[in-house]
Write a protein that holds these residues in place. Structure first.
Motif, PDB file in Angstrom:
ATOM      1  N   LEU A 226       0.859  -1.186   0.000  1.00 53.31           N
ATOM      2  CA  LEU A 226       0.000   0.000   0.000  1.00 53.31           C
ATOM      3  C   LEU A 226       0.891   1.230   0.000  1.00 53.31           C
ATOM      4  CD1 LEU A 226      -2.575  -1.052   2.750  1.00 53.31           C
ATOM      5  CD2 LEU A 226      -2.893  -1.164   0.288  1.00 53.31           C
ATOM      6  N   SER A 227       0.656   2.158  -0.941  1.00 46.40           N
ATOM      7  CA  SER A 227       1.500   3.347  -1.005  1.00 46.40           C
ATOM      8  C   SER A 227       0.675   4.568  -1.371  1.00 46.40           C
ATOM      9  CB  SER A 227       2.628   3.158  -2.021  1.00 46.40           C
ATOM     10  OG  SER A 227       2.093   2.997  -3.329  1.00 46.40           O
ATOM     11  N   ASP A 228       1.215   5.742  -1.026  1.00 50.10           N
ATOM     12  CA  ASP A 228       0.595   7.009  -1.384  1.00 50.10           C
ATOM     13  C   ASP A 228       0.942   7.305  -2.839  1.00 50.10           C
ATOM     14  OD1 ASP A 228       0.195   9.811  -1.855  1.00 50.10           O
ATOM     15  OD2 ASP A 228       0.106  10.104   0.305  1.00 50.10           O
ATOM     16  N   PRO A 229      -0.044   7.453  -3.727  1.00 53.62           N
ATOM     17  CA  PRO A 229       0.246   7.650  -5.159  1.00 53.62           C
ATOM     18  C   PRO A 229       0.970   8.970  -5.452  1.00 53.62           C
ATOM     19  CG  PRO A 229      -2.087   7.989  -4.705  1.00 53.62           C
ATOM     20  CD  PRO A 229      -1.488   7.433  -3.459  1.00 53.62           C
ATOM     21  N   ASN A 230       0.851   9.954  -4.565  1.00 57.79           N
ATOM     22  CA  ASN A 230       1.484  11.251  -4.796  1.00 57.79           C
ATOM     23  C   ASN A 230       2.921  11.293  -4.296  1.00 57.79           C
ATOM     24  OD1 ASN A 230      -0.880  12.445  -5.949  1.00 57.79           O
ATOM     25  ND2 ASN A 230      -1.717  12.619  -3.887  1.00 57.79           N
ATOM     26  N   THR A 231       3.139  10.872  -3.060  1.00 58.32           N
ATOM     27  CA  THR A 231       4.477  10.953  -2.459  1.00 58.32           C
ATOM     28  C   THR A 231       5.280   9.675  -2.643  1.00 58.32           C
ATOM     29  OG1 THR A 231       3.727  10.128  -0.305  1.00 58.32           O
ATOM     30  CG2 THR A 231       3.568  12.506  -0.692  1.00 58.32           C
ATOM     31  N   LYS A 232       4.604   8.591  -3.031  1.00 56.42           N
ATOM     32  CA  LYS A 232       5.221   7.270  -3.181  1.00 56.42           C
ATOM     33  C   LYS A 232       5.657   6.683  -1.840  1.00 56.42           C
ATOM     34  CE  LYS A 232       4.749   7.880  -7.579  1.00 56.42           C
ATOM     35  NZ  LYS A 232       3.581   7.272  -8.276  1.00 56.42           N
TER      36      LYS A 232
ATOM     37  N   LYS B  63     -11.070  16.000   4.604  1.00 55.65           N
ATOM     38  CA  LYS B  63     -11.273  15.613   3.206  1.00 55.65           C
ATOM     39  C   LYS B  63     -10.016  15.903   2.396  1.00 55.65           C
ATOM     40  CE  LYS B  63     -13.617  20.019   2.251  1.00 55.65           C
ATOM     41  NZ  LYS B  63     -14.868  20.651   1.812  1.00 55.65           N
ATOM     42  N   ILE B  64      -9.884  15.198   1.277  1.00 57.40           N
ATOM     43  CA  ILE B  64      -8.762  15.369   0.353  1.00 57.40           C
ATOM     44  C   ILE B  64      -9.339  15.824  -0.982  1.00 57.40           C
ATOM     45  CG2 ILE B  64      -6.808  14.236  -0.759  1.00 57.40           C
ATOM     46  CD1 ILE B  64      -7.008  12.072   1.473  1.00 57.40           C
ATOM     47  N   TYR B  65      -8.851  16.970  -1.465  1.00 59.79           N
ATOM     48  CA  TYR B  65      -9.381  17.505  -2.719  1.00 59.79           C
ATOM     49  C   TYR B  65      -8.254  18.182  -3.494  1.00 59.79           C
ATOM     50  CZ  TYR B  65     -12.288  20.253  -5.921  1.00 59.79           C
ATOM     51  OH  TYR B  65     -12.865  20.794  -7.033  1.00 59.79           O
TER      52      TYR B  65
ATOM     53  N   LYS C 283      -4.979  18.716  -1.910  1.00 64.46           N
ATOM     54  CA  LYS C 283      -5.074  19.581  -0.741  1.00 64.46           C
ATOM     55  C   LYS C 283      -5.805  18.830   0.365  1.00 64.46           C
ATOM     56  CE  LYS C 283      -5.670  24.546  -0.002  1.00 64.46           C
ATOM     57  NZ  LYS C 283      -6.185  25.809  -0.591  1.00 64.46           N
ATOM     58  N   LEU C 284      -5.276  18.931   1.567  1.00 65.14           N
ATOM     59  CA  LEU C 284      -5.802  18.164   2.693  1.00 65.14           C
ATOM     60  C   LEU C 284      -6.411  19.111   3.724  1.00 65.14           C
ATOM     61  CD1 LEU C 284      -5.925  15.275   3.943  1.00 65.14           C
ATOM     62  CD2 LEU C 284      -3.707  15.745   4.980  1.00 65.14           C
ATOM     63  N   PHE C 285      -7.673  18.875   4.101  1.00 67.99           N
ATOM     64  CA  PHE C 285      -8.359  19.671   5.125  1.00 67.99           C
ATOM     65  C   PHE C 285      -8.640  18.770   6.326  1.00 67.99           C
ATOM     66  CE2 PHE C 285      -9.459  21.285   0.935  1.00 67.99           C
ATOM     67  CZ  PHE C 285      -9.262  22.654   1.059  1.00 67.99           C
ATOM     68  N   ILE C 286      -8.226  19.224   7.507  1.00 66.69           N
ATOM     69  CA  ILE C 286      -8.366  18.397   8.707  1.00 66.69           C
ATOM     70  C   ILE C 286      -8.958  19.233   9.840  1.00 66.69           C
ATOM     71  CG2 ILE C 286      -7.174  16.919  10.372  1.00 66.69           C
ATOM     72  CD1 ILE C 286      -4.863  16.721   8.362  1.00 66.69           C
TER      73      ILE C 286
ATOM     74  N   ILE D  19      -6.790  22.454  10.119  1.00 65.22           N
ATOM     75  CA  ILE D  19      -5.517  22.397   9.399  1.00 65.22           C
ATOM     76  C   ILE D  19      -5.763  22.286   7.896  1.00 65.22           C
ATOM     77  CG2 ILE D  19      -3.321  21.157   9.158  1.00 65.22           C
ATOM     78  CD1 ILE D  19      -3.822  19.969  11.941  1.00 65.22           C
ATOM     79  N   THR D  20      -4.983  23.052   7.141  1.00 62.66           N
ATOM     80  CA  THR D  20      -4.973  22.927   5.680  1.00 62.66           C
ATOM     81  C   THR D  20      -3.548  22.610   5.244  1.00 62.66           C
ATOM     82  OG1 THR D  20      -6.717  24.594   5.515  1.00 62.66           O
ATOM     83  CG2 THR D  20      -5.507  24.066   3.502  1.00 62.66           C
ATOM     84  N   ILE D  21      -3.382  21.542   4.458  1.00 59.69           N
ATOM     85  CA  ILE D  21      -2.049  21.118   4.033  1.00 59.69           C
ATOM     86  C   ILE D  21      -1.998  21.007   2.517  1.00 59.69           C
ATOM     87  CG2 ILE D  21      -0.276  19.309   4.184  1.00 59.69           C
ATOM     88  CD1 ILE D  21      -1.504  18.463   6.843  1.00 59.69           C
TER      89      ILE D  21
END
Length: 426
Positions: free
Chosen positions: A1-7, A111-113, A116-119, A127-129
């Motif tokens: 299992l991996s993150d498709p953006n950061t690998k 949510k992830i959009y 962009k990550l909203f927590i 938090i916005t990342i």
């Protein structure tokens, strides 16, 4: 299992046992090894990680983030443009508070959009990342020590990463938690972490403070904080009016500082209360007694404490308190680990000096000397014991008063004779 953006690899193992069920458009895949269930249906899809620890055991990223205990759900409804998530985790850094106590339990939703990550955490911290981290708080207390520990730990884990972590925090109308009954009030607080340097600005009423932290070295100074700020900062205290200035610098576990309080009335402070209560019981210290203190408080022109702290042990180099009734100077140590103190003070009374000028009465009570005494404050920080370092003077004082009463006539006869002799010589 991996993150498709950061690998980044979330989970890696040689093999894993899955059980699946397919019924029409509904797909269910279960992994008992990971305590995980995946469901896909017409309305959308959902992944439940019912125990994060099974993934964290084989996930370097989760271990770096110290997320190893809790549960996590990731889901997307059919018509949504974003992926939602929610989680309940136990986090080792107690950054937020529930009521008046730091908590390690965090309820998370977000949510992830578009990368962009909203927590939202505990409905307090938002938090916005994306390229950087933006944090907003409104009426949400913050545990500063836990926050610094979390940033320091994350910074250590990011040292090998070429990307620079950027954090911006904006907070309004709350406080920074230091310890039980000890907090720093603020109207606005801004915090920035960039290029491994943390800076912060804090404002409360007319007061302002500035902090810079770099490579575990920090500088902190503030000025013009009011009595409301002081009463929350200094536990078991009651100040009326006045202002507070301070300056600290050094390493987080080894620093020095100065605290300066001006033009305030101290209505209650445990150490001062105990000193004056002790003085009231000692006959030789009668002129230090302040009968109206408990009711009216002690007006202080200025009070200064200069100290050096190492691993929560405060070496107080200088204590100075200046009031109309008395002046106090001293030094000592305060051990926050053992919650003990050991301080020696010298008290000088202006009341004594004034009384000494009163004919007959001044001589009987004080003799030829001006009034001063030495005290020791030791024991529990919450309720220290006060004792005199001049035990002999205390015992002898009543005898000396009686002696001066009996010898008073001879004193005036001698002074009159000495005065006449001087006139004849002239």
């Amino acid at each position: 299992l991996s993150d498709p953006n950061t690998k980044k690899i979330l989970y890696k193992n040689d093999k894993i046992l899955l059980s699946s069920e397919i019924l029409d458009d509904n797909i269910t895949i279960v992994s008992n090894n990971l305590a995980t269930k995946f469901i896909s249906q017409k309305s959308g899809w959902r992944v439940d990680f019912n125990n994060i620890k099974y993934i964290a055991n084989n996930s370097k990223l989760l271990q770096e983030l110290n997320i190893t205990d809790g549960k996590f759900t990731l889901f997307k409804n059919k018509n949504d443009k974003y992926i939602r998530f929610k989680a309940t985790i136990v986090y080792p850094y107690k950054i937020l508070l529930r009521g008046e106590k730091p908590t390690d339990k965090y309820f998370i939703k977000g949510k992830i959009y578009k990368e962009k990550l909203f927590i939202a955490i505990n409905n307090q911290l938002h938090i916005t990342i994306k390229d950087d981290v933006k944090i907003k708080l409104n009426n949400a207390p913050l545990n500063i020590y836990a926050l610094l520990d979390a940033i320091t730990n994350f910074k250590k884990n990011k040292n090998k990463n070429k990307n620079t972590l950027k954090i911006n925090v904006e907070a309004k109308k709350s406080y920074i938690y230091l310890a039980k009954n000890k907090k720093i009030l603020y109207d606005t607080l801004t915090l920035h972490y960039i290029n491994k340097i943390l800076t912060a600005q804090l404002f409360h009423a007319k007061g302002s403070a500035f902090l810079q932290l770099k490579d575990e070295e920090f500088r902190l100074y503030g000025e013009s904080f009011d009595d409301k700020f002081m009463n929350k900062l200094f536990s078991r205290s009651d100040f009326s009016n006045g202002s507070l200035d301070f300056s600290l610098n050094g390493k987080l576990n080894d620093y020095k500082g100065v605290i300066h309080i001006k033009k305030t009335t101290i209505k209650k402070y445990v150490v001062l209360n105990n000193i004056l209560a002790f003085i009231n019981t000692i006959p030789s210290l009668v002129t230090f007694s302040l009968p109206g203190y408990n009711k009216n408080g002690l007006y202080v022109k200025e009070a200064i404490v200069q100290f050096k702290s190492k691993k929560s042990i405060f070496n107080i180099k200088n204590i100075y308190l200046n009031s109309k009734e008395m002046k106090i100077i001293g030094k000592g140590t305060v051990d926050l680990n053992k919650k003990k103190m050991n301080i020696k003070l010298t008290l000088k009374s202006d009341l004594g000096s004034s009384l000494a000028k009163v004919p007959v009465l001044g001589y009987i009570l004080l003799g030829e000397d001006s009034l001063s005494t030495a005290l020791k404050i030791s024991g529990d920080i919450k309720n220290p014991t006060v004792s005199s370092l001049l035990a002999k003077d205390i015992i002898v004082a009543p005898i000396n008063i009686i002696k001066r009463v009996l010898t008073l006539p001879y004193k005036y006869i001698y002074e009159a004779f000495d005065s006449n002799t001087s006139k004849k010589k002239k």
